[in-house]
Write an enzyme that holds these catalytic residues in place. Structure first.
Site, PDB file in Angstrom:
ATOM      1  CB  SER A  60      37.980  53.356  38.349  1.00 19.86           C
ATOM      2  OG  SER A  60      37.823  52.277  39.221  1.00 19.86           O
TER       3      SER A  60
HETATM    4  N1  SAH Z   1      34.445  48.024  38.561  1.00 17.04           N
HETATM    5  C1  SAH Z   1      33.625  48.998  39.242  1.00 17.04           C
HETATM    6  C2  SAH Z   1      34.391  49.657  40.372  1.00 17.04           C
HETATM    7  C3  SAH Z   1      33.572  49.692  41.597  1.00 17.04           C
HETATM    8  S1  SAH Z   1      34.414  50.100  43.095  1.00 17.04           S
HETATM    9  C4  SAH Z   1      33.031  50.003  38.271  1.00 17.04           C
HETATM   10  O1  SAH Z   1      33.421  49.996  37.092  1.00 17.04           O
HETATM   11  O2  SAH Z   1      32.160  50.780  38.661  1.00 17.04           O
HETATM   12  C5  SAH Z   1      34.781  48.502  43.750  1.00 17.04           C
HETATM   13  C6  SAH Z   1      33.621  47.562  43.957  1.00 17.04           C
HETATM   14  O3  SAH Z   1      34.140  46.370  44.555  1.00 17.04           O
HETATM   15  C7  SAH Z   1      32.539  48.076  44.898  1.00 17.04           C
HETATM   16  O4  SAH Z   1      31.302  48.039  44.255  1.00 17.04           O
HETATM   17  C8  SAH Z   1      32.608  47.111  46.083  1.00 17.04           C
HETATM   18  O5  SAH Z   1      31.334  46.863  46.677  1.00 17.04           O
HETATM   19  C9  SAH Z   1      33.157  45.873  45.421  1.00 17.04           C
HETATM   20  N2  SAH Z   1      33.776  44.913  46.348  1.00 17.04           N
HETATM   21  C10 SAH Z   1      34.608  45.153  47.393  1.00 17.04           C
HETATM   22  N3  SAH Z   1      34.960  44.002  47.998  1.00 17.04           N
HETATM   23  C11 SAH Z   1      34.336  42.991  47.315  1.00 17.04           C
HETATM   24  C12 SAH Z   1      34.282  41.578  47.457  1.00 17.04           C
HETATM   25  N4  SAH Z   1      34.936  40.921  48.421  1.00 17.04           N
HETATM   26  N5  SAH Z   1      33.541  40.867  46.581  1.00 17.04           N
HETATM   27  C13 SAH Z   1      32.864  41.483  45.580  1.00 17.04           C
HETATM   28  N6  SAH Z   1      32.855  42.822  45.404  1.00 17.04           N
HETATM   29  C14 SAH Z   1      33.581  43.574  46.255  1.00 17.04           C
END
Ligand code: SAH
Length: 212
Positions: A60
């Protein structure tokens, strides 16, 4: 522009974006974002931009990370759950502010990269797991804070149930790209109170573990 002045510029952008909590600003200053983005984007690590991290996911933009962290009001004795480890950047910021962070990710290769970064930065209070974050982390309940970093269609009741009474969750809610809001949920004795914060744009929360 040299890296230090890029970082100073970013910190000013965060303040202008309403981030005033000094603990949050200090954590944003201390965690090197360049470690969390792929090599070709390193020179943009201190631009206020979301950047690709592979597997169609993004880290993000720093202002959103800071706003969500501020809205979460994390105390240094707290046990916190993050759903969606991704690059590990948000996790690294939270680890500076809480006692222990539990972070769950559905893409195994992304989590492996994030774990290497935590080791490199000696962030020893983060526990991770590959799994479906829509189910929370039942073995570790309750949590005083929960942050979801992918967009849910609605406030997930399963996660609300894993909060302590008085606990707070911050979650992007909305079913398409153009209509998502950050929602702050306060767990009460008999349910939850929700408050809408700013509009955001997140990748969707996807149930199940990815096959890669
Ligand atoms: N907090 C992260 C943001 C990553 S984007 C950062 O700082 O980089 C969102 C993430 O959520 C992705 O990696 C995606 O694979 C994960 N995600 C989506 N659905 C999910 C689920 N049901 N359980 C665990 N992770 C999930």
């Amino acid at each position: 522009m040299n890296p230090d002045s890029r970082k100073i510029r970013l910190l000013l952008q965060l303040r202008r974006g309403g981030v005033t909590d000094t603990r949050v600003l200090a954590a944003m200053e201390r965690v090197p974002r360049e470690i969390f983005v792929p090599e070709p984007f390193r020179d943009r690590a201190y631009d206020n931009l979301a950047l690709p991290i592979g597997h169609h996911q993004t880290v993000s933009q720093p202002l959103v990370v800071a706003q969500m962290t501020q809205a979460l009001e994390v105390g240094e004795r707290m046990k916190v759950l993050e759903v969606g480890t991704g690059s590990g950047y948000q996790a690294a910021i939270l680890s500076k502010l809480c006692r222990r962070l539990y972070s769950i990710e559905r893409h195994r290769p992304l989590l492996a990269e994030a774990e290497k970064r935590f080791a490199q930065l000696k962030l020893t209070n983060i526990t991770t797991r590959v799994g479906d974050g829509t189910l929370g982390w039942p073995e570790q309940v309750p949590f005083e804070r929960i942050i979801v970093t992918a967009a849910a269609v609605d406030v997930p009741p399963v996660l609300v149930a894993q909060l302590t009474v008085g606990g707070v969750m911050v979650v992007p809610v909305g079913d398409d790209d153009d209509d998502q809001r950050l929602v702050r949920v306060l767990r009460t004795e008999d349910g939850a109170e929700t408050e809408d914060l700013n509009p955001v744009r997140f990748v969707p929360l996807v149930p199940g573990v990815a096959s890669d």
